[in-house]
Motif scaffolding. Sequence first.
Motif, PDB file in Angstrom:
ATOM      1  N   LYS A 194      45.580  40.063  43.188  1.00  0.00           N
ATOM      2  CA  LYS A 194      44.097  39.850  43.351  1.00  0.00           C
ATOM      3  C   LYS A 194      43.843  38.364  43.291  1.00  0.00           C
ATOM      4  O   LYS A 194      44.554  37.239  43.234  1.00  0.00           O
ATOM      5  N   TYR A 214      41.765  35.326  42.004  1.00  0.00           N
ATOM      6  CA  TYR A 214      41.487  34.512  40.744  1.00  0.00           C
ATOM      7  C   TYR A 214      40.578  33.220  41.004  1.00  0.00           C
ATOM      8  O   TYR A 214      41.156  32.465  42.007  1.00  0.00           O
ATOM      9  N   LEU A 271      38.448  38.491  40.641  1.00  0.00           N
ATOM     10  CA  LEU A 271      37.139  38.737  41.552  1.00  0.00           C
ATOM     11  C   LEU A 271      37.045  40.096  42.037  1.00  0.00           C
ATOM     12  O   LEU A 271      38.063  40.780  42.258  1.00  0.00           O
ATOM     13  N   THR A 272      36.026  40.753  41.922  1.00  0.00           N
ATOM     14  CA  THR A 272      35.760  42.080  42.244  1.00  0.00           C
ATOM     15  C   THR A 272      35.907  42.124  44.115  1.00  0.00           C
ATOM     16  O   THR A 272      35.684  40.965  44.746  1.00  0.00           O
ATOM     17  N   ASP A 273      36.126  43.271  44.329  1.00  0.00           N
ATOM     18  CA  ASP A 273      36.202  43.306  45.988  1.00  0.00           C
ATOM     19  C   ASP A 273      34.809  42.985  46.716  1.00  0.00           C
ATOM     20  O   ASP A 273      34.929  42.264  47.763  1.00  0.00           O
ATOM     21  N   GLU A 274      33.755  43.150  45.909  1.00  0.00           N
ATOM     22  CA  GLU A 274      32.233  42.843  46.266  1.00  0.00           C
ATOM     23  C   GLU A 274      32.405  41.323  46.298  1.00  0.00           C
ATOM     24  O   GLU A 274      31.589  40.628  47.264  1.00  0.00           O
ATOM     25  N   GLU A 275      32.602  40.705  45.378  1.00  0.00           N
ATOM     26  CA  GLU A 275      32.714  39.143  45.255  1.00  0.00           C
ATOM     27  C   GLU A 275      33.407  38.501  46.390  1.00  0.00           C
ATOM     28  O   GLU A 275      33.011  37.598  47.009  1.00  0.00           O
TER      29      GLU A 275
END
Length: 194
Positions: free
Chosen positions: A28, A30, A122-126
């Motif tokens: 992911k 970070y 971070l989210t996928d959207e971010e």
Amino acid sequence: MSDFERSEKSNVASPLIGEGIRGDGQAKWYVVHTYSGHENKVKVNIEKMVENRGMQDLILDIIVPTEDRVEIKDGQRKIKTRKMFPGYVIIKMIVTNESWYLVRNTQGVTGFVGHGSDPIPLTDEEVARMGIEKVYIDLDVEVGDTVRVISGPFESFMGEVLEINKEKQVLTVKVSMFGRDTPVELEFGQVEKL
């Protein structure tokens, strides 16, 4: 024992190192906070340590997001590259005690963005909004389907799909506004199929 030896000993045997780190095996993105102006040095240092320790499978990518700005000075157009987030580096990694420790103890790093020793990804959207990585969404809609807008200025509107562009990840939706049907271009992540 000197103060230096005591501090070195406490750093090595600290019970806080890696406490609360639970890697789920997923890579992911970070955010790492750095001293301002040290972003590129931090990137290079982490890349060298990853190479030396053979940790390419844990730390996959390191980015210092930049953007090009056109400045006109004395009638001359100059393109200047500037950091989008001064003081931050974005890292795609799998969090383990070892990878967390490597990043956290790199010279110039002040810490991860998150709770203490538990970085928050971070989210996928971010990630998509920041343009770090293109997140492809497989939206199961066809022309003529009805969708609801779930984010953006047209949130909670419903409309009929007029056109789909899978390559650009956008679709055109006919939305009723002020008593008129208006075609609106939306990203796949902004709608859900009804």
